[in-house]
Scaffold this motif. Structure first.
Motif, short mmCIF file in Angstrom:
data_model
loop_
_atom_site.label_atom_id
_atom_site.label_comp_id
_atom_site.label_asym_id
_atom_site.label_seq_id
_atom_site.Cartn_x
_atom_site.Cartn_y
_atom_site.Cartn_z
N ASN A 209 -47.27 34.21 30.32
CA ASN A 209 -48.32 32.59 30.28
C ASN A 209 -47.65 31.40 30.98
O ASN A 209 -49.39 31.01 31.37
CB ASN A 209 -48.14 32.47 28.62
CG ASN A 209 -48.11 32.64 27.88
OD1 ASN A 209 -49.84 33.15 27.60
ND2 ASN A 209 -47.75 32.43 26.22
N ALA A 210 -46.67 31.27 31.41
CA ALA A 210 -46.55 30.58 32.73
C ALA A 210 -46.89 31.13 33.23
O ALA A 210 -47.71 30.19 34.13
CB ALA A 210 -45.02 31.23 32.53
N ALA A 211 -47.35 32.52 34.04
CA ALA A 211 -47.39 33.67 35.31
C ALA A 211 -49.46 33.06 35.18
O ALA A 211 -50.62 32.53 36.28
CB ALA A 211 -47.11 34.12 35.33
N PHE A 212 -49.97 32.79 34.08
CA PHE A 212 -50.90 33.07 34.52
C PHE A 212 -51.86 32.01 33.40
O PHE A 212 -53.17 31.93 33.63
CB PHE A 212 -52.26 34.40 34.68
CG PHE A 212 -51.21 35.86 35.26
CD1 PHE A 212 -51.80 35.87 35.85
CD2 PHE A 212 -50.27 36.01 34.29
CE1 PHE A 212 -51.11 36.96 36.92
CE2 PHE A 212 -50.06 37.88 34.98
CZ PHE A 212 -49.81 37.62 36.43
N GLY A 213 -51.44 31.59 32.73
CA GLY A 213 -52.46 30.60 31.77
C GLY A 213 -51.54 28.75 32.56
O GLY A 213 -51.25 28.50 33.41
N SER A 214 -51.90 28.28 31.24
CA SER A 214 -51.85 26.36 31.85
C SER A 214 -50.84 25.35 31.62
O SER A 214 -50.11 24.36 32.09
CB SER A 214 -52.70 25.79 31.87
OG SER A 214 -53.32 26.11 30.06
N SER A 215 -49.53 26.17 31.26
CA SER A 215 -48.81 25.60 30.40
C SER A 215 -47.41 25.48 31.08
O SER A 215 -46.36 24.80 30.65
CB SER A 215 -47.78 26.88 29.10
OG SER A 215 -47.37 28.18 30.05
#
Length: 260
Positions: A209-215
């Motif tokens: 999520n950190a790599a490919f999301g916006s979180s």
């Protein structure tokens, strides 16, 4: 210039000099300017926390986060009291170490994002380049192109302490962003722990999520806030140092150590 302006100027100069290898002198410069206008009010601990926040915000892609102030400086600072997990630590053991400081697995993963502007000495990862887990071979999980690059930077029998960026994206090495996490999934990570975090079931989803999301921007900021509130001194504890590299009264050190 207003008091607030002088504080901001001092912090700004501090961060500029920190990036040029003059962190200790920069901290002293900031403290002297703050003391000139707000004597005995702002601790060195608070200056460091605020300066870190501003460095993140001023970096490309960084996001500002709010921090609380009111910390006081300690009377004792001992190297043996500092615990820094080795890069060979397992994900499970790292989670336990963070939990002892009231930081959960999510905090741990987002704080790993500090590697986005970090570097590591060759000695911390040279085994991955030449003799991973005593196999006589390099770590097969490392991208071959990165392996070649790191071997050139860290020769097997070198005696000098070279370093390598932990974010192997050249355009992002000084930006606080999620590029570092993406490099892990491209097998372009330098440290073993970083690679393990992307495959361990306890952290894999968070890293993805950190790599490919916006979180990342929000998650990193909130984790930094929590880290900045671990084992702080407040109220009448400790002191507000006049100079950041020495306590106000050396006799207080003996008292803090319970030495008669």
């Amino acid at each position: 210039m207003s008091k607030a302006g002088l504080v901001a100027l001092a912090l700004g100069l501090m961060m500029f000099m920190s990036f040029t290898g003059q962190c200790h002198g920069a901290l002293q410069f900031a403290k002297a300017n703050v003391e000139d206008k707000c004597r005995g009010v702002v601790s060195c601990a608070d200056i460091i926390v605020m300066a870190t926040r501003d460095a993140v915000a001023w970096s490309r892609s960084g996001r500002r986060y709010d921090v609380r102030t009111g910390r006081r400086d300690g009377l004792v600072s001992l190297a043996e009291s500092v615990y820094l997990p080795a890069p060979s630590i397992s994900v499970s053991d790292s989670i336990k170490a963070f939990a002892k400081r009231q930081l959960d697995v999510s905090d741990m993963v987002y704080l790993l994002g500090g590697h986005t502007v970090g570097s590591a000495h060759c000695s911390l990862f040279k085994d991955r380049l030449y003799n991973y887990q005593n196999s006589g071979l390099p770590d097969q999980n490392m991208d071959p192109a990165l392996l070649t690059t790191l071997r050139a930077k860290c020769p097997q029998n070198a005696t000098t302490g070279n370093t390598a960026d932990l974010d192997q994206n050249p355009s992002s090495a000084l930006a606080v962003d999620n590029s570092f996490y993406r490099q892990i999934f491209f097998r372009r990570d330098v440290l073993k722990f970083d690679q393990d975090s992307a495959s361990d079931p306890q952290t894999k989803v968070l890293v993805m999520n950190a790599a490919f999301g916006s979180s990342f921007p929000y998650g990193f900021g909130q984790a930094m806030v929590k880290l900045g509130e671990v084992q702080v001194l407040t109220g009448s504890q400790g002191e507000i140092r006049k100079s950041c590299h020495v306590v106000n009264n050396p006799e207080n050190i003996l008292s803090a150590l319970n030495v008669n």
